[in-house]
Design a protein around this motif. Structure first.
Motif, PDB file in Angstrom:
ATOM      1  N   HIS A 264     -11.650  -5.241  -6.949  1.00  0.00           N
ATOM      2  CA  HIS A 264     -12.903  -4.503  -6.730  1.00  0.00           C
ATOM      3  C   HIS A 264     -14.147  -5.296  -7.120  1.00  0.00           C
ATOM      4  O   HIS A 264     -15.270  -4.797  -6.964  1.00  0.00           O
TER       5      HIS A 264
ATOM      6  N   ASP B 241      -4.216  -1.609  10.226  1.00  0.00           N
ATOM      7  CA  ASP B 241      -3.391  -0.602   9.556  1.00  0.00           C
ATOM      8  C   ASP B 241      -4.275   0.537   9.047  1.00  0.00           C
ATOM      9  O   ASP B 241      -5.381   0.305   8.538  1.00  0.00           O
ATOM     10  N   PRO B 242      -3.798   1.787   9.156  1.00  0.00           N
ATOM     11  CA  PRO B 242      -4.624   2.917   8.711  1.00  0.00           C
ATOM     12  C   PRO B 242      -4.966   2.916   7.225  1.00  0.00           C
ATOM     13  O   PRO B 242      -5.915   3.569   6.803  1.00  0.00           O
ATOM     14  N   THR B 243      -4.213   2.167   6.409  1.00  0.00           N
ATOM     15  CA  THR B 243      -4.510   2.134   4.976  1.00  0.00           C
ATOM     16  C   THR B 243      -5.472   1.008   4.597  1.00  0.00           C
ATOM     17  O   THR B 243      -5.816   0.879   3.421  1.00  0.00           O
TER      18      THR B 243
ATOM     19  N   GLN C 251     -13.748  -8.087   3.022  1.00  0.00           N
ATOM     20  CA  GLN C 251     -13.664  -7.564   4.387  1.00  0.00           C
ATOM     21  C   GLN C 251     -13.523  -8.689   5.416  1.00  0.00           C
ATOM     22  O   GLN C 251     -12.658  -8.652   6.288  1.00  0.00           O
TER      23      GLN C 251
ATOM     24  N   ASN D 122       0.829  -1.214   0.000  1.00  0.00           N
ATOM     25  CA  ASN D 122       0.000   0.000   0.000  1.00  0.00           C
ATOM     26  C   ASN D 122       0.864   1.265   0.000  1.00  0.00           C
ATOM     27  O   ASN D 122       0.514   2.275  -0.607  1.00  0.00           O
TER      28      ASN D 122
ATOM     29  N   LYS E  84     -10.643  -1.929  -4.110  1.00  0.00           N
ATOM     30  CA  LYS E  84     -10.825  -0.659  -4.811  1.00  0.00           C
ATOM     31  C   LYS E  84     -10.325  -0.662  -6.257  1.00  0.00           C
ATOM     32  O   LYS E  84     -10.520   0.328  -6.970  1.00  0.00           O
ATOM     33  N   TYR E  85      -9.695  -1.741  -6.731  1.00  0.00           N
ATOM     34  CA  TYR E  85      -9.027  -1.661  -8.035  1.00  0.00           C
ATOM     35  C   TYR E  85      -9.355  -2.881  -8.908  1.00  0.00           C
ATOM     36  O   TYR E  85      -9.569  -3.986  -8.402  1.00  0.00           O
TER      37      TYR E  85
ATOM     38  N   TYR F 269      -7.087  -6.319  -3.141  1.00  0.00           N
ATOM     39  CA  TYR F 269      -7.280  -5.174  -4.032  1.00  0.00           C
ATOM     40  C   TYR F 269      -8.479  -5.324  -4.974  1.00  0.00           C
ATOM     41  O   TYR F 269      -9.042  -4.318  -5.427  1.00  0.00           O
TER      42      TYR F 269
ATOM     43  N   GLU G 216      -8.803   0.209   4.997  1.00  0.00           N
ATOM     44  CA  GLU G 216     -10.065   0.528   4.338  1.00  0.00           C
ATOM     45  C   GLU G 216      -9.837   1.342   3.061  1.00  0.00           C
ATOM     46  O   GLU G 216     -10.604   1.229   2.102  1.00  0.00           O
ATOM     47  N   GLN G 217      -8.784   2.112   3.041  1.00  0.00           N
ATOM     48  CA  GLN G 217      -8.535   3.015   1.909  1.00  0.00           C
ATOM     49  C   GLN G 217      -8.399   2.264   0.586  1.00  0.00           C
ATOM     50  O   GLN G 217      -8.874   2.733  -0.459  1.00  0.00           O
ATOM     51  N   HIS G 218      -7.758   1.087   0.619  1.00  0.00           N
ATOM     52  CA  HIS G 218      -7.472   0.372  -0.625  1.00  0.00           C
ATOM     53  C   HIS G 218      -8.187  -0.980  -0.743  1.00  0.00           C
ATOM     54  O   HIS G 218      -8.032  -1.661  -1.765  1.00  0.00           O
TER      55      HIS G 218
END
Length: 525
Positions: free
Chosen positions: A64, A80-82, A69, A31, A89-90, A62, A84-86
């Motif tokens: 999409h 890790d703070p990243t 989850q 990430n 998503k791709y 990754y 949910e961000q990724h």
């Protein structure tokens, strides 16, 4: 769901349905490379070290086209703070290059790769028509510009084609040029969120430069910050040992010993998992395809290579410079190249601080011995075959048999060593006692306070056998060797660990080539 694009998370789901050691922290590392100049990663490690598991994990995270989850909620990455961000998503393109070798194993394989990928990606993006004759990279770029999607491209076993077509450089060059056309193109910035390639060998070098020098490479020689994800750590193996009621020390003896970057003690993951599954330790190494080539590599006629291999079999380390290897199994030009290949294949471990390599554990040692037995090194192979007999004779105090077997191992006419060299005899003795590695830890030149014992075999934990102190003498009697052990109190150091010790004195006459042996038992009072 496609064959290569948007495959979903089923591959990693099956892994999670089995016993899984949490290596999801790797996701946070990847990430950190997304949408940066570090986003092109080539992560290479030896066979059976979890390359495909990592690739399937990243694809599931990754992709999409699925919801992953629940697959990651209880793993390290979830904190890790990243995360949910990724997560999911791709669009993910996942390619296992062994698929193409299985289905299109001919000189047109590179063309088949493009055709298959273009067709599959085209079905996922029907709104972006493919233009006949258009290179795959141009098609992906138009999709990215039209839809705003940035791809995560994962290639598992990226070097399988290089290894399969090593004798056909024109095929390998076409393949490398395909990758170069995709990932060195300036449009890669607009097309990919990340590229993750995994395999055994780093990217082939041309004129000492990588063919894809914009990739960050992480390898058995230089793993960078990914070292802890290359294998199992001691804590992870302890957890598995407790869960399965296995002896951790036994697992350590068989599968530990790899130094990978700054990680001083890494285990072979596949072997550990197989051992805990069947409830006992043994070698799972010989079934790898690489084994067939090792005997050929190690007997190549490079200056000093034979001595280096035998020094490592004897428990020693040898210097190596891995920087000149071109990462091409068909282009091996020096002893450093051979040793570097063995590092990448996992047959030796690399200590980057000391620039040395060594055999890491019993499992690999067994396979290296098997490889040596398949070479033309007849004297060494014979000594290895007689190794169990030598240990048995030593333990029962049969000095005559010990002398005879050592003399055979030290044969002057066929030996590849310089005969009249005491250090060489020490190496010969270490190899001759190779069978003892199962129950003993070897110490050559063990410091004792009043000198150095030539060879000490210390019993491993839970092994009920005496320690063995071996002293070697040239042109002196075996009795003198025993006297030196006693006079210099070599036993005192050994007695800190065990009170039952065999004193073994071995001498040889440099003129007659005859060997003699004395064996005495010493007990702590």
């Amino acid at each position: 769901m496609g064959i290569f694009i948007n495959k979903g998370n089923e591959g990693f789901r099956q892994i999670r349905n089995s016993e899984y050691v949490d290596k999801s922290g790797l996701i946070a590392v990847v990430n950190g490379t997304l949408f940066t100049e570090k986003k092109l990663s080539c992560v290479t490690r030896c066979r059976r070290f979890g390359k495909s598991v990592a690739a399937k994990m990243l694809a599931a995270y990754y992709d999409h086209s699925c919801d992953s989850q629940s697959l990651f909620a209880d793993l390290e990455i979830a904190g890790d703070p990243t995360f949910e961000q990724h997560l999911n998503k791709y669009p993910v393109i996942y390619v296992d290059m062994t698929y193409f070798i299985t289905n299109f194993n001919n000189e047109h394989i590179v063309g088949h790769i493009q055709e298959e990928l273009i067709a599959d990606v085209g079905e996922a993006y029907p709104q972006v028509p493919y233009k006949d004759g258009e290179p795959m990279m141009k098609f992906l770029q138009r999709i990215a510009l039209t839809t705003g999607d940035k791809f995560v491209f994962i290639i598992d076993e990226w070097d399988a084609i290089c290894r399969e077509f090593g004798e056909k450089p024109e095929v390998m060059d076409k393949y490398v040029n395909l990758l170069r056309g995709m990932f060195k193109d300036v449009s890669a910035v607009d097309t990919f969120a990340a590229v993750y390639m995994t395999g055994i060998l780093p990217i082939k070098k041309y004129n000492t430069q990588s063919a894809l020098n914009n990739f960050r490479e992480y390898s058995m020689v230089e793993p960078r910050m990914m070292a802890s994800y290359f294998g199992f750590t001691k804590d992870e193996v302890r957890m598995l040992a407790e869960r399965h009621g296995m002896d951790f020390d036994e697992l350590e003896k068989w599968y530990d010993g790899y130094q990978i970057g700054d990680e001083p003690s890494m285990f072979n993951p596949n072997s550990v998992m197989q051992a805990v599954e069947i409830g006992r330790c043994r070698s799972f190494w010989g079934s790898t395809a690489a084994f067939a080539n090792v005997a050929d590599y190690i007997q190549r006629d490079f200056d000093g290579l034979k001595d280096d291999i035998l020094e490592m079999l004897a428990g020693g380390r040898v210097n190596v410079d891995p920087t000149g290897f071109l990462n091409d199994l068909s282009d091996i030009r020096s002893r450093d190249d051979v040793l570097t290949v063995l590092i990448h294949l996992g047959y030796v471990s690399f200590d980057w601080r000391r620039e040395e390599c060594y055999i890491p554990n019993r499992e690999v040692g067994i396979e290296m011995v098997n490889a040596v037995k398949n070479t033309a090194w007849t004297v060494v192979a014979s000594a290895l075959r007689q190794s169990e007999r030598l240990l048995t004779a030593t333990l029962r105090g049969d000095a005559e048999t010990v002398a005879r077997l050592v003399e055979a191992a030290h044969d002057s006419e066929a030996s590849i060593f310089k005969y009249n060299d005491e250090n060489t005899l020490s190496c010969v003795i270490s190899i001759a006692y190779y069978y003892a590695h199962g129950d003993y830890i070897f110490h050559r030149e063990l410091p004792t306070g009043k000198g150095y014992a030539d060879l000490v075999l210390m019993p491993r934990k839970n092994v009920v056998k005496p320690a063995i102190v071996i002293e070697l003498k040239s042109n002196k009697t075996a009795s003198k060797a025993i006297e030196q052990i006693k006079a210099r109190n070599y036993t005192d150091k050994v007695a800190e660990y065990t009170g039952d010790i065999l004193l073994v004195g071995i001498s040889y006459d440099a003129d007659t080539k005859q060997h003699t042996c004395n064996i005495e038992r010493w007990k702590k009072e």
